[in-house]
Design a protein around this motif. Structure first.
Motif, PDB file in Angstrom:
ATOM      1  N   LEU A  59      14.478  -1.382   9.650  1.00  0.00           N
ATOM      2  CA  LEU A  59      13.425  -0.875   8.834  1.00  0.00           C
ATOM      3  C   LEU A  59      12.349  -1.810   8.781  1.00  0.00           C
ATOM      4  O   LEU A  59      11.317  -1.839   8.808  1.00  0.00           O
ATOM      5  CB  LEU A  59      14.157  -0.668   7.612  1.00  0.00           C
ATOM      6  N   LEU A  60      12.894  -3.251   9.048  1.00  0.00           N
ATOM      7  CA  LEU A  60      11.523  -4.420   9.171  1.00  0.00           C
ATOM      8  C   LEU A  60      10.939  -4.016  10.234  1.00  0.00           C
ATOM      9  O   LEU A  60       9.837  -4.095  10.204  1.00  0.00           O
ATOM     10  CB  LEU A  60      12.414  -5.582   8.818  1.00  0.00           C
ATOM     11  N   LEU A  61      11.577  -3.876  11.344  1.00  0.00           N
ATOM     12  CA  LEU A  61      10.756  -3.531  12.507  1.00  0.00           C
ATOM     13  C   LEU A  61       9.612  -2.308  12.539  1.00  0.00           C
ATOM     14  O   LEU A  61       8.647  -2.345  12.781  1.00  0.00           O
ATOM     15  CB  LEU A  61      11.690  -3.138  13.804  1.00  0.00           C
ATOM     16  N   VAL A  62      10.452  -1.141  11.719  1.00  0.00           N
ATOM     17  CA  VAL A  62       9.445   0.026  11.534  1.00  0.00           C
ATOM     18  C   VAL A  62       8.218  -0.446  10.560  1.00  0.00           C
ATOM     19  O   VAL A  62       7.089   0.042  11.072  1.00  0.00           O
ATOM     20  CB  VAL A  62      10.102   1.061  10.774  1.00  0.00           C
ATOM     21  N   ILE A  63       8.360  -1.122   9.803  1.00  0.00           N
ATOM     22  CA  ILE A  63       7.273  -1.639   8.726  1.00  0.00           C
ATOM     23  C   ILE A  63       6.388  -2.351   9.365  1.00  0.00           C
ATOM     24  O   ILE A  63       5.084  -2.332   9.377  1.00  0.00           O
ATOM     25  CB  ILE A  63       8.098  -2.452   7.492  1.00  0.00           C
ATOM     26  N   LYS A  64       6.877  -3.403  10.145  1.00  0.00           N
ATOM     27  CA  LYS A  64       6.073  -4.351  10.926  1.00  0.00           C
ATOM     28  C   LYS A  64       5.021  -3.658  11.951  1.00  0.00           C
ATOM     29  O   LYS A  64       4.064  -3.982  12.133  1.00  0.00           O
ATOM     30  CB  LYS A  64       6.817  -5.449  11.681  1.00  0.00           C
ATOM     31  N   ASN A  65       5.791  -2.800  12.685  1.00  0.00           N
ATOM     32  CA  ASN A  65       5.100  -2.039  13.793  1.00  0.00           C
ATOM     33  C   ASN A  65       4.174  -0.880  13.321  1.00  0.00           C
ATOM     34  O   ASN A  65       3.674  -0.132  14.038  1.00  0.00           O
ATOM     35  CB  ASN A  65       5.671  -1.625  14.708  1.00  0.00           C
ATOM     36  N   TYR A  66       4.367  -0.674  11.891  1.00  0.00           N
ATOM     37  CA  TYR A  66       3.587   0.534  11.430  1.00  0.00           C
ATOM     38  C   TYR A  66       2.019   0.348  11.657  1.00  0.00           C
ATOM     39  O   TYR A  66       1.513  -0.672  11.040  1.00  0.00           O
ATOM     40  CB  TYR A  66       3.916   0.967   9.931  1.00  0.00           C
ATOM     41  N   ASP A  67       1.334   1.415  12.384  1.00  0.00           N
ATOM     42  CA  ASP A  67      -0.121   1.258  12.434  1.00  0.00           C
ATOM     43  C   ASP A  67      -0.862   2.373  11.850  1.00  0.00           C
ATOM     44  O   ASP A  67      -2.075   2.686  12.209  1.00  0.00           O
ATOM     45  CB  ASP A  67      -0.318   1.477  13.944  1.00  0.00           C
ATOM     46  N   GLY A  68      -0.420   3.194  10.990  1.00  0.00           N
ATOM     47  CA  GLY A  68      -0.876   4.021  10.073  1.00  0.00           C
ATOM     48  C   GLY A  68      -0.783   5.514  10.695  1.00  0.00           C
ATOM     49  O   GLY A  68      -1.366   6.521  10.069  1.00  0.00           O
TER      50      GLY A  68
END
Length: 152
Positions: free
Chosen positions: A96-105
């Motif tokens: 989940l942390l990776l998903v949030i960190k890589n979230y680009d909109g």
């Protein structure tokens, strides 16, 4: 225990024979690894074991009890220990942390992450069912008249 299911096992063989059979199949140390089915311990009235091999195995924990007819039956709980579930939660938090960190909109990668999460959950569920089936097959091979009753 989490994801615990409970069973009553009624053996046709005496308690001491059942516990001795399980104890002889417990891995005690490196020299006697081959041919062993379990890791854990057996007490005078029950056991707490895991299946050998294949990574994460649920814990099989139970004791002999007296039933209504003053006959001994075995009460078995199958599930995962708290620390095992905690490890899964830490792993899922990392994802989940990776998903949030890589979230680009954009939402293009979210279905992929959800598919991976679903795969992890379903594979864990099927592994649990397979391990329970292997353990019950072991008991049926040892005692052909063993009756397994699921408690809801």
């Amino acid at each position: 225990m989490f994801f615990k299911s409970r069973y009553i096992l009624e053996f046709s063989k005496p308690k001491c024979e059942v516990l001795e059979n399980i104890e002889k199949d417990i891995f005690q140390g490196f020299p006697n690894y081959f041919g062993k089915s379990f890791k854990g311990k057996v007490s005078e009235n029950g056991f707490k074991i895991k299946l050998m091999g294949g990574g994460d195995s649920p814990t099989f924990k139970g004791n002999f009890i007296l039933n209504r007819d003053n006959e001994e039956s075995f009460e078995l709980s199958v599930g995962f220990e708290y620390y095992e579930v905690l490890l899964y939660l830490i792993f899922l938090s990392f994802i989940l942390l990776l998903v949030i960190k890589n979230y680009d909109g954009t939402y293009s990668l979210i279905p992929i992450y959800l598919a991976i999460l679903g795969f992890i959950i379903f594979s864990g569920y099927f592994r649990l069912r397979k391990k329970k089936s292997l353990f019950f097959d072991y008991l049926k091979n040892f005692d052909k008249d063993c009756e397994i009753i699921h408690i809801k």
